[in-house]
Design a protein around this motif. Structure first.
Motif, PDB file in Angstrom:
ATOM      1  N   LEU A  71       6.044 -28.272  36.290  1.00  0.00           N
ATOM      2  CA  LEU A  71       6.454 -27.903  37.634  1.00  0.00           C
ATOM      3  C   LEU A  71       5.595 -26.754  38.164  1.00  0.00           C
ATOM      4  O   LEU A  71       5.073 -26.816  39.276  1.00  0.00           O
ATOM      5  CB  LEU A  71       7.935 -27.510  37.661  1.00  0.00           C
ATOM      6  N   PHE A  72       5.425 -25.709  37.360  1.00  0.00           N
ATOM      7  CA  PHE A  72       4.650 -24.564  37.823  1.00  0.00           C
ATOM      8  C   PHE A  72       3.163 -24.882  37.942  1.00  0.00           C
ATOM      9  O   PHE A  72       2.478 -24.344  38.822  1.00  0.00           O
ATOM     10  CB  PHE A  72       4.923 -23.327  36.965  1.00  0.00           C
ATOM     11  N   ALA A  73       2.651 -25.776  37.109  1.00  0.00           N
ATOM     12  CA  ALA A  73       1.266 -26.227  37.264  1.00  0.00           C
ATOM     13  C   ALA A  73       1.113 -26.963  38.587  1.00  0.00           C
ATOM     14  O   ALA A  73       0.142 -26.747  39.330  1.00  0.00           O
ATOM     15  CB  ALA A  73       0.858 -27.117  36.097  1.00  0.00           C
ATOM     16  N   SER A  74       2.076 -27.823  38.909  1.00  0.00           N
ATOM     17  CA  SER A  74       2.038 -28.566  40.175  1.00  0.00           C
ATOM     18  C   SER A  74       2.125 -27.621  41.364  1.00  0.00           C
ATOM     19  O   SER A  74       1.338 -27.712  42.308  1.00  0.00           O
ATOM     20  CB  SER A  74       3.189 -29.569  40.241  1.00  0.00           C
ATOM     21  N   VAL A  75       3.092 -26.723  41.316  1.00  0.00           N
ATOM     22  CA  VAL A  75       3.284 -25.786  42.420  1.00  0.00           C
ATOM     23  C   VAL A  75       2.051 -24.895  42.576  1.00  0.00           C
ATOM     24  O   VAL A  75       1.581 -24.649  43.692  1.00  0.00           O
ATOM     25  CB  VAL A  75       4.573 -24.954  42.221  1.00  0.00           C
ATOM     26  N   VAL A 108      -6.935 -36.972  39.182  1.00  0.00           N
ATOM     27  CA  VAL A 108      -6.171 -35.894  38.546  1.00  0.00           C
ATOM     28  C   VAL A 108      -5.041 -35.395  39.446  1.00  0.00           C
ATOM     29  O   VAL A 108      -3.955 -35.080  38.955  1.00  0.00           O
ATOM     30  CB  VAL A 108      -7.114 -34.745  38.137  1.00  0.00           C
ATOM     31  N   LEU A 109      -5.283 -35.349  40.756  1.00  0.00           N
ATOM     32  CA  LEU A 109      -4.255 -34.841  41.666  1.00  0.00           C
ATOM     33  C   LEU A 109      -2.948 -35.606  41.520  1.00  0.00           C
ATOM     34  O   LEU A 109      -1.869 -35.011  41.541  1.00  0.00           O
ATOM     35  CB  LEU A 109      -4.730 -34.904  43.120  1.00  0.00           C
ATOM     36  N   GLN A 110      -3.015 -36.910  41.331  1.00  0.00           N
ATOM     37  CA  GLN A 110      -1.782 -37.692  41.242  1.00  0.00           C
ATOM     38  C   GLN A 110      -0.937 -37.316  40.021  1.00  0.00           C
ATOM     39  O   GLN A 110       0.278 -37.421  40.067  1.00  0.00           O
ATOM     40  CB  GLN A 110      -2.085 -39.192  41.215  1.00  0.00           C
ATOM     41  N   PHE A 111      -1.562 -36.872  38.948  1.00  0.00           N
ATOM     42  CA  PHE A 111      -0.793 -36.524  37.750  1.00  0.00           C
ATOM     43  C   PHE A 111      -0.001 -35.232  37.913  1.00  0.00           C
ATOM     44  O   PHE A 111       0.994 -35.031  37.217  1.00  0.00           O
ATOM     45  CB  PHE A 111      -1.706 -36.438  36.524  1.00  0.00           C
ATOM     46  N   ILE A 112      -0.441 -34.359  38.827  1.00  0.00           N
ATOM     47  CA  ILE A 112       0.303 -33.110  39.037  1.00  0.00           C
ATOM     48  C   ILE A 112       0.970 -33.071  40.406  1.00  0.00           C
ATOM     49  O   ILE A 112       1.498 -32.044  40.802  1.00  0.00           O
ATOM     50  CB  ILE A 112      -0.594 -31.869  38.840  1.00  0.00           C
ATOM     51  N   ASN A 113       0.958 -34.194  41.095  1.00  0.00           N
ATOM     52  CA  ASN A 113       1.555 -34.307  42.421  1.00  0.00           C
ATOM     53  C   ASN A 113       3.046 -34.625  42.273  1.00  0.00           C
ATOM     54  O   ASN A 113       3.410 -35.739  41.921  1.00  0.00           O
ATOM     55  CB  ASN A 113       0.838 -35.419  43.201  1.00  0.00           C
ATOM     56  N   PHE A 189       7.605 -25.578  47.778  1.00  0.00           N
ATOM     57  CA  PHE A 189       8.914 -24.933  47.808  1.00  0.00           C
ATOM     58  C   PHE A 189      10.023 -25.913  47.445  1.00  0.00           C
ATOM     59  O   PHE A 189      10.925 -25.587  46.657  1.00  0.00           O
ATOM     60  CB  PHE A 189       9.165 -24.328  49.195  1.00  0.00           C
ATOM     61  N   VAL A 190       9.963 -27.114  47.994  1.00  0.00           N
ATOM     62  CA  VAL A 190      10.968 -28.130  47.683  1.00  0.00           C
ATOM     63  C   VAL A 190      10.921 -28.476  46.197  1.00  0.00           C
ATOM     64  O   VAL A 190      11.957 -28.648  45.567  1.00  0.00           O
ATOM     65  CB  VAL A 190      10.768 -29.384  48.574  1.00  0.00           C
ATOM     66  N   ALA A 191       9.714 -28.540  45.624  1.00  0.00           N
ATOM     67  CA  ALA A 191       9.592 -28.799  44.191  1.00  0.00           C
ATOM     68  C   ALA A 191      10.248 -27.690  43.380  1.00  0.00           C
ATOM     69  O   ALA A 191      10.955 -27.963  42.390  1.00  0.00           O
ATOM     70  CB  ALA A 191       8.116 -28.939  43.803  1.00  0.00           C
ATOM     71  N   LEU A 192      10.071 -26.444  43.802  1.00  0.00           N
ATOM     72  CA  LEU A 192      10.715 -25.327  43.084  1.00  0.00           C
ATOM     73  C   LEU A 192      12.226 -25.382  43.205  1.00  0.00           C
ATOM     74  O   LEU A 192      12.938 -25.011  42.265  1.00  0.00           O
ATOM     75  CB  LEU A 192      10.207 -23.986  43.626  1.00  0.00           C
ATOM     76  N   LEU A 193      12.738 -25.853  44.335  1.00  0.00           N
ATOM     77  CA  LEU A 193      14.186 -25.967  44.503  1.00  0.00           C
ATOM     78  C   LEU A 193      14.793 -27.005  43.557  1.00  0.00           C
ATOM     79  O   LEU A 193      15.992 -26.963  43.281  1.00  0.00           O
ATOM     80  CB  LEU A 193      14.537 -26.341  45.944  1.00  0.00           C
ATOM     81  N   SER A 194      13.959 -27.917  43.068  1.00  0.00           N
ATOM     82  CA  SER A 194      14.467 -28.960  42.191  1.00  0.00           C
ATOM     83  C   SER A 194      14.777 -28.452  40.784  1.00  0.00           C
ATOM     84  O   SER A 194      15.369 -29.176  39.989  1.00  0.00           O
ATOM     85  CB  SER A 194      13.471 -30.122  42.096  1.00  0.00           C
ATOM     86  N   VAL A 195      14.391 -27.220  40.471  1.00  0.00           N
ATOM     87  CA  VAL A 195      14.665 -26.672  39.130  1.00  0.00           C
ATOM     88  C   VAL A 195      16.151 -26.423  38.990  1.00  0.00           C
ATOM     89  O   VAL A 195      16.774 -25.747  39.797  1.00  0.00           O
ATOM     90  CB  VAL A 195      13.890 -25.350  38.916  1.00  0.00           C
ATOM     91  N   ARG A 196      16.711 -27.004  37.973  1.00  0.00           N
ATOM     92  CA  ARG A 196      18.161 -26.836  37.728  1.00  0.00           C
ATOM     93  C   ARG A 196      18.363 -26.417  36.307  1.00  0.00           C
ATOM     94  O   ARG A 196      17.748 -26.794  35.412  1.00  0.00           O
ATOM     95  CB  ARG A 196      18.920 -28.128  38.004  1.00  0.00           C
TER      96      ARG A 196
END
Length: 196
Positions: A71-75, A108-113, A189-196
């Motif tokens: 997640l943090f690599a993607s963000v 590569v972008l698709q793997f961290i997207n 930001f939306v990706a970070l909100l997904s952390v539960r």
């Protein structure tokens, strides 16, 4: 099946990292360079879909530490792309570089997207329309998905190329860059909100 096609269309027309980067490359380097990137993005998208369909993504994402790292690599990458776009002054897309982002960058972008995994999970875990033949359903879904995915991305690449060829004033170019960068930051930001 119609619901699936409608879902694909609306999931794909909303700009995510792949679309924004494709448009940015088209604007900065032209259609041909963007096409190389887009080819890598398409292959990467297909591989990502296979990772989702096979269940490998679900297995990997059950490991909490690995999920957080990914997640943090993607963000982080999305924030980096947003910074590159926002800091491009009046040139739409990216600051000039010796070589544009190419096939491998798209792959590569698709793997961290994060949007790639969300779209894959949404489309392939829902919208069952051939319950008696799941393999045939997957094949039909992949064909329908790509029948929409490819033209949508080509349209965004063309739009970026057109913007890049226009003689826009510096302020207009800056506003467009900031808008694209903010869109990427919203995805992060939306990706970070997904952390539960």
């Amino acid at each position: 099946m119609l619901e699936f096609v409608i879902a694909v269309f609306f999931l794909l027309i909303t700009p995510g990292p792949g679309i924004l980067t494709t448009a940015g490359i088209g604007a900065a380097y032209g259609y041909r360079s963007g096409y190389r990137f887009l080819t890598g993005l398409c292959l990467g998208g297909l591989i990502t879909m296979m990772i989702v369909i096979s269940g490998l993504a679900a297995i990997v994402l059950t490991v909490p530490a690995l999920r957080i790292v990914l997640l943090f690599a993607s963000v982080g990458y999305l924030v980096y792309l947003a910074w590159r776009i926002a800091s491009a002054d009046s040139m739409i897309g990216f600051k000039p570089a010796t070589t544009p982002l190419g096939f491998m960058n798209g792959l590569v972008l698709q793997f961290i997207n994060p949007k790639s995994y969300v779209v894959g999970a949404t489309l392939f875990s829902g919208f069952t329309f051939m319950p008696d033949t799941p393999v045939a359903e997957i094949v039909v879904k992949l064909l329908l998905f790509n029948a929409i995915w490819v033209p949508v991305h080509l349209i965004w690449l063309g739009a970026g190329s057109k913007l890049g060829s226009m003689n826009l004033n510096q302020r207009t170019g800056r506003v467009i860059n900031i808008g694209m960068a903010i869109s990427l930051l919203v995805v992060a930001f939306v990706a970070l909100l997904s952390v539960r």
